[in-house]
Enzyme design. Sequence first.
Site: not given
Length: 509
Positions: A79, A167, A169, A221
């Site tokens: 792009c 795109h 992805e 944690s």
Amino acid sequence: MSEQILIIDFGSQYTQLIARRVRELNVYCEIHPFNHLPKATDHLKGVILSGSPCSVREKDAPDIDLAAFRGKVPVLGVCYGAQLMVHQQNGEIVPSKIREYGRARLLKMDQHYDLLKEMTLGNQIWMSHGDTIATLPPDFKNIASTEDVQHAAFKLEHEDTYGIQFHPEVTHSEEGKILLRNFVVHICGCKQDWTPDIFVESTVARLKETLGDDKVVLGLSGGVDSSVAAMLIHRAIGKNLYCIFVDNGLLRKNEFDDVLHSYKDMGLNVKGVDAKARFYESLGGLTDPEDKRKAIGKTFIDVFDEEAHKIRNVRWLAQGTIYPDVIESVSVKGPSATIKSHHNVGGLPEKMNLKVVEPLNTLFKDEVRKVGRALEISENILGRHPFPGPGLGIRIIGDVTAEKVRVLQEVDAIFIDGLKKRGHYNEVWQALAVLLPIQSVGVMGDERTYENVVALRAVGSVDGMTADWSKLPYDFLADISNKIINNVKEVNRIVYDISSKPPATIEWE
Ligand code: XMP
């Protein structure tokens, strides 16, 4: 060090997705902002230029000198990245006449080119751009088109440099994964040998070398990140890793004891610190969500710092920081606006004057889980829902007291237990209960009641950035509601939260 792909970030919302897709091919990659590029090394196998919210026609549009890469390693412009290459060689970029957003199909494609190998004519791709390439520079060859976009893909003659205006992805690009595999594997020649086992092996070796005989302190944690970080460092330096697990009085029911046991079973050198009273004291009377977060964060730092000082000659502070936190902090457009202060222990390294070691700072969350599996950490820890650092403190609206924590713990335990028993726990991304600061009238037997209202929330999400409420079955919600009201006498009404994020957030505070 493994072979790697460099992803140059021009600020697109999809840049992280490109990295995810490359990593799914078992190839290591890193994202770097266009204005902070690392030096090329022998490990660099290829470069991907991301998209951008900017236009190459703007005066201050992001720009880089591609000479460092072009012709040396393969380059793929996505792009904006593709348009930038065209613009730099005096091709013509113009505003699109029609909207080029959303679905399109590759109707013309030259599959002789490695980039498009094994792709099907007519496959769906995803467009998202306001500009378009009107004219390609002389050495650029068109290799694919859609109905509306003539130069959907191009290749430079005599050079492994490619550009695409769509795109690959995003999942809406049906064969995007094939295209990225073609680039990374066939064109860049990456071996696809970056696996969780290799990560563990190389990270442990590196940690051994860096840490030597030094002592390291780490705050556990109960969550995935700190547990995996601890196990990696433990493999490298054994008993020289000192773990501290603080009971802040805001954990789930029985969580402190259960998790402490699991850690001991894992062979970790861990000290449990009961600091409940200090946390409640620091929260005394506070009602503003940010004030509460800050009080919890500060008390944690004080408690942790005191405990760490009891370890003689400790040199390092280990943290479970993961890659998205690192990328955010160097983003092209600066850190995004703070909606809630999520950083539980910000300021800890500065205060303690220790060197910092962060073995997970190149991994995404799902990769951390895979590494955890390679380290044989139990699913009980790896499969846990995310739980915020300030814990139940931000799920008790208004001021926090020990008694309110106890009530919420009971409610939460019934909800979470029910999700597990009915097989919904792993279907939802996160589930929680919120104690509201209102009371409502009810009737039990012949008695009027005036008790608390609790909200239940369960959401589906990929990364916590966006989320939708989970459509849990009505009969399950009815069951849980009954169980809570029958067993927790301080609660007489349950509501279910049906808001998505955005506009709501996952936590209520
Ligand atoms: P929100 O409420 O912003 O939460 O939609 C997104 C995700 O982040 C978690 N969260 C936190 N995690 N410290 C944390 O470690 C925090 O202060 C904190 N606040 C929210 C939240 O549980 C959800 O998974």
